[in-house]
Design an enzyme around this catalytic site. Structure first.
Site, mmCIF file in Angstrom:
data_model
loop_
_atom_site.group_PDB
_atom_site.id
_atom_site.type_symbol
_atom_site.label_atom_id
_atom_site.label_comp_id
_atom_site.label_asym_id
_atom_site.label_seq_id
_atom_site.Cartn_x
_atom_site.Cartn_y
_atom_site.Cartn_z
ATOM 1 N N ASP A 31 -77.335 63.820 -4.372
ATOM 2 C CA ASP A 31 -77.465 65.041 -3.823
ATOM 3 C C ASP A 31 -78.598 65.857 -4.966
ATOM 4 O O ASP A 31 -78.377 65.752 -6.210
ATOM 5 C CB ASP A 31 -76.135 66.036 -4.144
ATOM 6 C CG ASP A 31 -76.286 67.108 -3.325
ATOM 7 O OD1 ASP A 31 -77.147 68.448 -3.615
ATOM 8 O OD2 ASP A 31 -75.619 67.169 -2.239
ATOM 9 N N ASN A 88 -68.370 69.197 5.271
ATOM 10 C CA ASN A 88 -68.520 70.279 5.874
ATOM 11 C C ASN A 88 -68.808 70.291 7.360
ATOM 12 O O ASN A 88 -70.072 69.633 7.663
ATOM 13 C CB ASN A 88 -69.615 70.984 4.965
ATOM 14 C CG ASN A 88 -69.035 71.293 3.575
ATOM 15 O OD1 ASN A 88 -67.861 71.410 3.286
ATOM 16 N ND2 ASN A 88 -69.954 70.976 2.608
ATOM 17 N N GLN A 95 -71.699 73.749 6.112
ATOM 18 C CA GLN A 95 -72.599 72.566 6.619
ATOM 19 C C GLN A 95 -73.973 73.316 6.404
ATOM 20 O O GLN A 95 -74.172 74.371 7.275
ATOM 21 C CB GLN A 95 -72.253 72.025 7.784
ATOM 22 C CG GLN A 95 -73.418 71.084 8.076
ATOM 23 C CD GLN A 95 -72.785 70.253 9.388
ATOM 24 O OE1 GLN A 95 -71.899 70.679 10.141
ATOM 25 N NE2 GLN A 95 -73.341 69.041 9.693
ATOM 26 N N HIS A 101 -72.710 64.265 7.174
ATOM 27 C CA HIS A 101 -72.606 63.519 5.993
ATOM 28 C C HIS A 101 -71.286 63.813 5.062
ATOM 29 O O HIS A 101 -70.830 64.908 5.366
ATOM 30 C CB HIS A 101 -73.917 64.107 5.021
ATOM 31 C CG HIS A 101 -74.029 65.615 4.840
ATOM 32 N ND1 HIS A 101 -74.464 66.612 5.778
ATOM 33 C CD2 HIS A 101 -73.515 66.265 3.773
ATOM 34 C CE1 HIS A 101 -74.412 67.544 5.405
ATOM 35 N NE2 HIS A 101 -73.900 67.642 4.114
ATOM 36 N N LEU A 102 -71.066 62.931 4.185
ATOM 37 C CA LEU A 102 -70.032 62.975 3.395
ATOM 38 C C LEU A 102 -70.348 63.151 1.947
ATOM 39 O O LEU A 102 -71.459 62.747 1.487
ATOM 40 C CB LEU A 102 -69.055 61.773 3.567
ATOM 41 C CG LEU A 102 -68.369 61.265 4.688
ATOM 42 C CD1 LEU A 102 -69.279 60.943 5.671
ATOM 43 C CD2 LEU A 102 -67.400 60.154 4.315
#
Length: 115
Positions: A31, A88, A95, A101-102
């Site tokens: 991230d 999310n 989100q 996505h995780l």
């Protein structure tokens, strides 16, 4: 591929990422704005806006995402101390990129409840 989806652009190698795992169906990368020492996103290469959009015939893909998240967490050394796995789903849940996505979050003690 959704034309304005940043994650689809990462899958297509149109944008850079720091990949930690990739196979035919799944991509995992760091991230850009980590919430913890380890913060990795695990995405399906197939565009899927959110969990709401998932169809029954995508159940295997959803299970694969969970298993690859587990494998990546193990490879990142999170097995002993644990990690949080977050999805999310929708703007109200936080989100901001509308490609399922995780988040694998770990590497420090995490408080509960989140948010």
């Amino acid at each position: 591929m959704a034309a304005d989806d940043i994650f689809c652009k990462i899958v297509a190698a149109e944008l850079p990422s720091t990949k930690v795992y990739e196979d035919d169906d799944v991509l995992a990368f760091r991230d850009l704005h980590p919430a913890a020492p380890t913060h990795i996103l695990v995405i399906p290469k197939e565009h899927l806006t959110s969990l709401w959009e998932a169809k029954e015939d995508q159940a295997q893909l959803l299970g694969t995402l969970m298993l690859r998240a587990r494998d990546v967490a193990r490879e990142q050394g999170l097995e002993e101390d644990g990690f949080r796995l977050v999805i999310n789903n929708g703007a109200g849940a936080g989100q901001t990129v509308f490609h399922l996505h995780l988040h694998i979050i770990g590497g420090r003690s995490l408080a509960w409840p989140p948010g």
